[in-house]
Design a protein around this motif. Structure first.
Motif, short mmCIF file in Angstrom:
data_model
loop_
_atom_site.label_atom_id
_atom_site.label_comp_id
_atom_site.label_asym_id
_atom_site.label_seq_id
_atom_site.Cartn_x
_atom_site.Cartn_y
_atom_site.Cartn_z
N UNK A 225 0.83 -1.20 0.00
CA UNK A 225 0.00 0.00 0.00
C UNK A 225 0.86 1.25 0.00
N UNK A 226 0.23 2.36 -0.39
CA UNK A 226 0.87 3.68 -0.39
C UNK A 226 -0.09 4.67 0.24
N UNK A 239 11.07 9.50 -4.26
CA UNK A 239 11.61 9.86 -2.96
C UNK A 239 10.64 9.55 -1.84
N UNK A 240 9.36 9.79 -2.07
CA UNK A 240 8.37 9.59 -1.01
C UNK A 240 8.01 8.12 -0.82
N UNK A 241 7.87 7.37 -1.92
CA UNK A 241 7.51 5.96 -1.77
C UNK A 241 8.65 5.17 -1.15
N UNK A 242 9.90 5.68 -1.32
CA UNK A 242 11.05 5.02 -0.71
C UNK A 242 10.97 5.05 0.81
N UNK A 243 10.19 5.98 1.35
CA UNK A 243 10.01 6.04 2.80
C UNK A 243 8.64 5.52 3.25
N UNK A 244 7.63 5.67 2.37
CA UNK A 244 6.26 5.40 2.80
C UNK A 244 5.71 4.05 2.35
N UNK A 245 6.47 3.27 1.56
CA UNK A 245 5.95 1.98 1.07
C UNK A 245 5.54 1.10 2.25
N UNK A 246 4.36 0.50 2.15
CA UNK A 246 3.77 -0.24 3.27
C UNK A 246 3.48 -1.68 2.88
N UNK A 247 3.66 -2.57 3.83
CA UNK A 247 3.41 -3.99 3.65
C UNK A 247 2.31 -4.39 4.63
N UNK A 248 1.21 -4.95 4.10
CA UNK A 248 0.04 -5.26 4.92
C UNK A 248 -0.19 -6.77 4.91
N UNK A 249 -0.32 -7.34 6.09
CA UNK A 249 -0.56 -8.78 6.25
C UNK A 249 -1.67 -8.96 7.29
N UNK A 250 -2.52 -9.93 7.02
CA UNK A 250 -3.58 -10.23 8.00
C UNK A 250 -3.26 -11.55 8.69
N UNK A 251 -3.15 -11.48 10.03
CA UNK A 251 -2.88 -12.65 10.85
C UNK A 251 -4.10 -12.95 11.72
N UNK A 252 -4.11 -14.14 12.25
CA UNK A 252 -5.10 -14.43 13.28
C UNK A 252 -4.67 -13.68 14.54
N UNK A 253 -5.56 -12.91 15.16
CA UNK A 253 -5.17 -12.15 16.35
C UNK A 253 -4.47 -13.01 17.40
N UNK A 254 -4.87 -14.28 17.54
CA UNK A 254 -4.24 -15.14 18.53
C UNK A 254 -2.78 -15.47 18.19
N UNK A 255 -2.40 -15.28 16.90
CA UNK A 255 -1.02 -15.58 16.50
C UNK A 255 -0.07 -14.43 16.77
N UNK A 256 -0.61 -13.27 17.11
CA UNK A 256 0.24 -12.10 17.34
C UNK A 256 0.79 -12.15 18.76
N UNK A 257 2.12 -12.21 18.86
CA UNK A 257 2.78 -12.37 20.17
C UNK A 257 3.08 -11.03 20.84
N UNK A 270 -1.98 -6.10 10.17
CA UNK A 270 -0.82 -5.34 10.62
C UNK A 270 -0.18 -4.66 9.40
N UNK A 271 0.36 -3.47 9.64
CA UNK A 271 1.00 -2.69 8.58
C UNK A 271 2.43 -2.36 9.00
N UNK A 272 3.38 -2.81 8.19
CA UNK A 272 4.80 -2.57 8.48
C UNK A 272 5.46 -1.90 7.27
N UNK A 273 6.54 -1.20 7.57
CA UNK A 273 7.34 -0.61 6.48
C UNK A 273 7.86 -1.73 5.58
N UNK A 274 7.81 -1.48 4.27
CA UNK A 274 8.31 -2.45 3.30
C UNK A 274 9.81 -2.34 3.09
N UNK A 275 10.44 -1.33 3.66
CA UNK A 275 11.85 -1.04 3.42
C UNK A 275 12.71 -1.75 4.45
#
Length: 350
Positions: A225-226, A239-257, A270-275
């Motif tokens: 995502x952007x 320049x902006x996507x190099x900092x703002x690129x986003x990686x989105x994954x859906x987990x089972x809430x019970x799997x999140x430690x 969950x959304x994490x930086x792709x960089x």
């Protein structure tokens, strides 16, 4: 015109030639000596010397003009302007102008110096005997004398036009490098610590260019995502996507430690930086069963179920997480910017 055509009284005085040994049976490799010296036209005709002087001065002056053109091109020509040059094709107008002017400036200095040496400086052949590496007082005295003689024969003091134009060319050429220092600025300030993400910014799918809803993200899927409003045709997109690129994954809430990861997620999304935090490569490989993501450049591996911590590879930090939620229209949105700088170790988070 040859020196043979000049009256004898106009020729410069000949230097004494050292004795020439003749080859015989006892000494078959005798030194044959130097050939007779041929005087140049500039040595015997002051008008020819003046023409050479003007030629050298013209080259040095052209070098100065080219340096001024370099600076003017750097300031006046837009970086995105292109021109067609036959037969090369389309080129950056700025790069073409900078290369042409700087090349001309340097070439003219070299050409002027060569023409000066070949036509006006002394060209008398001088043989010097080999000597030990350590210089004796006599040798040092001879070097000083030769230097003074060379300075005298160059006529630098007498031919002021050459001297002044040469000094002007040599003074202006370094300005080209000084102007290029402009590319070192402006200072980044705090721009590396911030991205386009802000409270209320929608998460837009990089493939469809549509805002994302929670139901668009399936369990085990990987979506990129952007920020809302960032388009590929924007001048600052890269320049902006190099900092703002986003990686989105859906987990089972019970799997999140990680507790914070769970609080910053939405229904397991969950959304994490792709960089990658190693050298900034884009992360694109996801393993659904282990919830691990892999950077393809140097195999840094992050666990998305445990705060995206590094479990393998050279990366020094976990991936920054973006806090997300859902707005009134049901779209996923950011609840702020990343809490820490994205990308490589960022000078150890200094």
């Amino acid at each position: 015109m040859s020196s043979h055509d000049i009256p004898e009284e106009n020729l410069p005085a000949e230097q004494d030639e050292r004795a020439v040994a003749l080859a015989d049976e006892k000494n078959p490799f005798a030194d044959p000596g130097l050939p007779p010296h041929e005087h140049r036209i500039q040595d015997v005709d002051e008008r020819a010397a003046k023409r050479s002087e003007r030629t050298v001065a013209f080259l040095f002056t052209l070098s100065m003009l080219a340096t001024v053109g370099f600076i003017a091109s750097y300031v006046a020509i837009p970086a995105d302007k292109s021109i067609f040059v036959f037969p090369i094709g389309h080129l950056s107008a700025l790069n073409f102008a900078l290369g042409l002017t700087l090349g001309t400036a340097l070439f003219c200095i070299g050409a002027g110096a060569v023409h000066w040496a070949r036509t006006l400086m002394s060209d008398v052949e001088v043989a010097d005997e080999r000597h030990p590496i350590e210089a004796s007082p006599e040798v040092r005295a001879k070097v000083h004398a030769d230097f003074k003689q060379g300075a005298k024969e160059s006529a630098l003091g007498r031919r002021k036009l050459i001297r002044n134009t040469m000094l002007g060319a040599l003074t202006l050429v370094p300005l080209s490098g000084v102007v290029l220092l402009r590319d070192l600025g402006p200072l980044p300030g705090t721009s590396l610590r911030h991205t386009l993400w802000a409270k209320g910014k929608l998460l837009v799918n990089m493939n469809t260019n549509e805002p994302l809803r929670p139901e668009d993200v399936a369990v085990g899927s990987l979506t990129f995502a952007k920020p809302e409003g960032l388009e590929e045709h924007d001048e600052e997109f890269q320049n902006e996507i190099a900092k703002a690129a986003l990686m989105i994954v859906r987990l089972q809430p019970d799997d999140i430690k990680d507790k914070q990861e769970l609080e910053w997620s939405h229904e397991g999304i969950v959304a994490y930086s792709k960089i990658c935090t190693h050298v900034g490569c884009p992360i694109s490989l996801y393993e659904q069963q282990t919830h691990h993501v892999l950077c393809p450049c140097h195999q840094s591996t992050f666990d998305l179920s445990d705060g995206a911590k590094v479990i393998f590879g050279p990366a020094g930090h976990a991936l920054p997480q973006l806090r997300i939620g859902v707005n009134d229209e049901g779209y996923l949105e950011a609840l702020g910017d990343f809490e820490e700088p994205v990308g490589p170790a960022f000078w150890e988070r200094g």
